[in-house]
Motif scaffolding. Structure first.
Motif, short mmCIF file in Angstrom:
data_model
loop_
_atom_site.label_atom_id
_atom_site.label_comp_id
_atom_site.label_asym_id
_atom_site.label_seq_id
_atom_site.Cartn_x
_atom_site.Cartn_y
_atom_site.Cartn_z
N SER A 93 -2.14 5.58 -8.82
CA SER A 93 -2.62 4.21 -7.61
C SER A 93 -3.84 5.15 -7.37
N ARG A 94 -4.54 6.69 -7.39
CA ARG A 94 -5.54 6.84 -6.65
C ARG A 94 -6.51 6.40 -6.62
N ALA A 95 -6.56 5.68 -8.48
CA ALA A 95 -8.05 5.07 -8.08
C ALA A 95 -8.26 4.07 -7.40
N LEU A 96 -6.88 3.55 -7.46
CA LEU A 96 -6.85 1.50 -7.17
C LEU A 96 -6.52 1.73 -5.94
N ASP B 113 1.07 -1.19 -0.14
CA ASP B 113 0.62 -0.04 -0.23
C ASP B 113 0.99 1.13 -0.37
N ARG B 114 1.76 0.87 0.53
CA ARG B 114 2.79 2.36 0.97
C ARG B 114 3.65 2.55 -0.65
N TYR B 115 3.66 1.71 -1.22
CA TYR B 115 4.65 1.68 -1.93
C TYR B 115 3.96 2.42 -3.38
N LEU B 116 2.78 1.82 -4.17
CA LEU B 116 1.67 2.96 -4.14
C LEU B 116 1.45 4.33 -4.59
N ALA B 117 1.57 4.12 -2.91
CA ALA B 117 1.08 5.47 -2.83
C ALA B 117 2.03 6.91 -3.05
N LEU C 283 -11.07 1.37 -0.38
CA LEU C 283 -10.94 0.35 0.59
C LEU C 283 -11.06 -0.86 0.02
N ARG C 284 -11.10 -1.55 -1.82
CA ARG C 284 -11.52 -2.65 -1.81
C ARG C 284 -10.28 -3.54 -1.82
N LEU C 285 -9.38 -2.33 -2.78
CA LEU C 285 -8.29 -3.17 -2.02
C LEU C 285 -7.78 -3.82 -1.20
N ALA C 286 -7.75 -2.84 -0.13
CA ALA C 286 -7.39 -3.13 0.74
C ALA C 286 -8.11 -4.76 1.54
N ALA D 77 1.02 11.27 -2.64
CA ALA D 77 0.11 10.55 -2.40
C ALA D 77 -1.22 10.53 -2.74
N GLY D 78 -1.65 12.23 -3.21
CA GLY D 78 -2.55 12.52 -3.11
C GLY D 78 -3.11 13.36 -2.00
N SER D 79 -4.88 14.00 -2.31
CA SER D 79 -5.08 14.84 -1.28
C SER D 79 -5.97 14.39 -0.25
N HIS D 80 -5.76 12.99 -0.83
CA HIS D 80 -6.55 11.43 -0.35
C HIS D 80 -6.27 11.04 0.68
N THR D 81 -5.07 10.85 0.86
CA THR D 81 -4.09 9.97 1.82
C THR D 81 -3.52 10.75 2.59
N ARG D 82 -3.88 10.79 3.78
CA ARG D 82 -3.51 11.35 5.36
C ARG D 82 -2.09 10.50 5.82
N SER D 83 -1.23 10.74 6.51
CA SER D 83 -0.48 10.53 7.20
C SER D 83 -0.33 9.78 8.08
N THR D 84 -1.94 9.12 8.33
CA THR D 84 -2.52 8.35 9.35
C THR D 84 -1.26 7.13 9.80
N SER D 85 -1.31 6.29 8.53
CA SER D 85 -0.31 5.14 8.48
C SER D 85 0.65 5.40 7.49
N GLN D 86 2.03 5.24 7.76
CA GLN D 86 3.21 5.19 7.06
C GLN D 86 3.69 4.24 7.36
N VAL D 87 3.60 2.99 7.83
CA VAL D 87 4.37 1.88 8.24
C VAL D 87 4.44 1.55 6.44
#
Length: 393
Positions: free
Chosen positions: A187-190, A176-180, A193-196, A383-393
């Motif tokens: 990866s915005r469309a990919l 997930d982080r690699y795509l972001a 929640l469906r992929l996760a 990662a785009g404005s929709h991806t916050r820094s909630t998870s950076q693992v």
């Protein structure tokens, strides 16, 4: 899910099959010297001294004869003192840390795809901790399993299943982080929640499939020559033919598909992320420290046990590996400590997670604006404005 099945079996009060066993002629023969290496046609040939592989008793297939060297290692201070101490440390540290992490991620953090991955990772680590008390009781009691065959199968499959599921979910987080970071626009469309959900379901199903053979094979055997009281072993000694025909392919798949393949994917993902950050000119010291932390913990906790596992089953010749299983036992216990590291990785890499934890513990949040800006600038900006820094693992 493994932990829930295990707890259900324990609540039912399962007792060892044949717990009222009386001493057999096999025990008497052992006491008269057959266990020390003298030939006795009644009990068959002496087993090879390779790991804790045993020879099934001729008149009782639930009794195993072990060489004296293997028996001494099995009942020594490492399995009965060191191993339960490591399991207890993983339980004491991991249970509250993962419980707090799961509560914060599920109730206090925005529901993003990356959050769903971390929720599943925390759940796997938490259920791994719940699977440890029966193992601790078994080792503390001097390798005496008190809960019966069904509970032993569930405990063994739960231990391995949740441990490898944790590593597979770490791999999903790395993807997930690699795509972001490396493919932020494509990866915005990919990345949704469906992929996760698909990554989480795949991790759980693969872990369940890898652990299933352990639930289908008999895991408890009486230790021969242990007197009238009896000593019921759980998974620590298996018949040699069962090891070669059943356990060897099962554990080879566990090591290769559950450990080394995921570690390779994690390494490649974080390597590509660091290259992309360096090429873009964005700061990447935070990402570098994160990658080093994740890889170091995974390598330190998972690689030793899985290398020993492959060595143990790589050469079926008698005496090829000696009592290598004695070294595998503490390394397996060490692997469970990785579940204690994951919550601290969340805390280290996510400013939002730190803020929620501080608030949950009633502590003021200090310097969070700077942390948030730093994390977002280094890994979240692309990662785009929709991806916050909630998870950076």
């Amino acid at each position: 899910m493994f932990g829930l099945l295990l707890l259900g079996a324990l609540v039912l009060g399962l007792i060892p099959a044949g717990s009222t066993r009386t001493p057999s002629i096999y025990d008497e023969l052992l006491e008269n010297g057959s266990a020390s290496g003298t030939d006795d046609k009644t009990v068959g040939p002496r087993p090879c001294p390779r790991s804790f592989a045993g020879q099934v008793c001729a008149n009782d297939s639930t009794i195993l004869l072990l060489p004296n060297s293997s028996k001494a290692l099995l009942l020594g201070w490492v399995p009965t003192c060191l191993v339960p101490a490591i399991y207890s440390l993983a339980l004491v540290l991991g249970l509250p840390a993962n419980g707090l992490a799961l509560w914060v991620l599920a109730t206090r953090v925005p529901r993003l795809p990356s959050t769903l991955l971390l929720i599943n990772l925390a759940a796997a680590d938490l259920m791994l901790g719940l699977a440890l008390p029966p193992r601790i009781a078994y080792h503390v009691r001097g390798q005496r399993w008190p809960f019966g065959e069904t509970a032993c199968r569930l405990a063994t499959s739960a231990l391995y299943g949740h441990m490898y599921c944790s590593l597979l979910l770490l791999t999903a987080v790395a993807l997930d982080r690699y795509l972001a970071v490396v493919h932020p626009l494509r990866s915005r469309a990919l990345r949704g929640l469906r992929l996760a959900t698909a990554l989480c379901a795949t991790a759980w199903l693969v872990a369940a499939a890898l652990a299933l053979p352990l639930a289908l094979q008999r895991q408890t055997f009486w230790l021969a020559g242990d007197g009238a009281a009896g000593r019921l072993l759980c998974h620590d000694a298996l018949p040699l033919d069962a090891q070669l025909s059943h356990s060897r392919p099962a554990f080879a798949c566990l090591a290769l598909l559950g450990c080394f393949a995921p570690l390779l994917v994690v390494t490649l993902c974080y390597g590509a992320m660091l290259r992309a950050l360096a090429a873009s000119g964005r700061p990447h010291s935070h990402a570098l420290r994160l990658a080093a932390l994740v890889l170091a913990s995974a390598l330190a906790f998972f690689v030793p046990s899985n290398v020993l596992l492959l060595l143990h089953y790589s050469d079926p010749r008698p005496g090829a590996r000696g009592d290598l299983y004695a070294a595998y036992l503490p390394s397996l216990a060490l692997s469970t400590l990785n579940s204690c590291v994951d919550p601290f990785i969340y805390y280290y890499v996510s400013a939002d997670f730190r803020e929620k934890v501080r608030r949950a513990l009633g502590r003021p949040a200090q310097g969070l604006a700077g942390h948030t800006s730093k994390a977002s600038g280094e890994e979240g900006a692309g990662a785009g404005s929709h991806t916050r820094s909630t998870s950076q693992v």
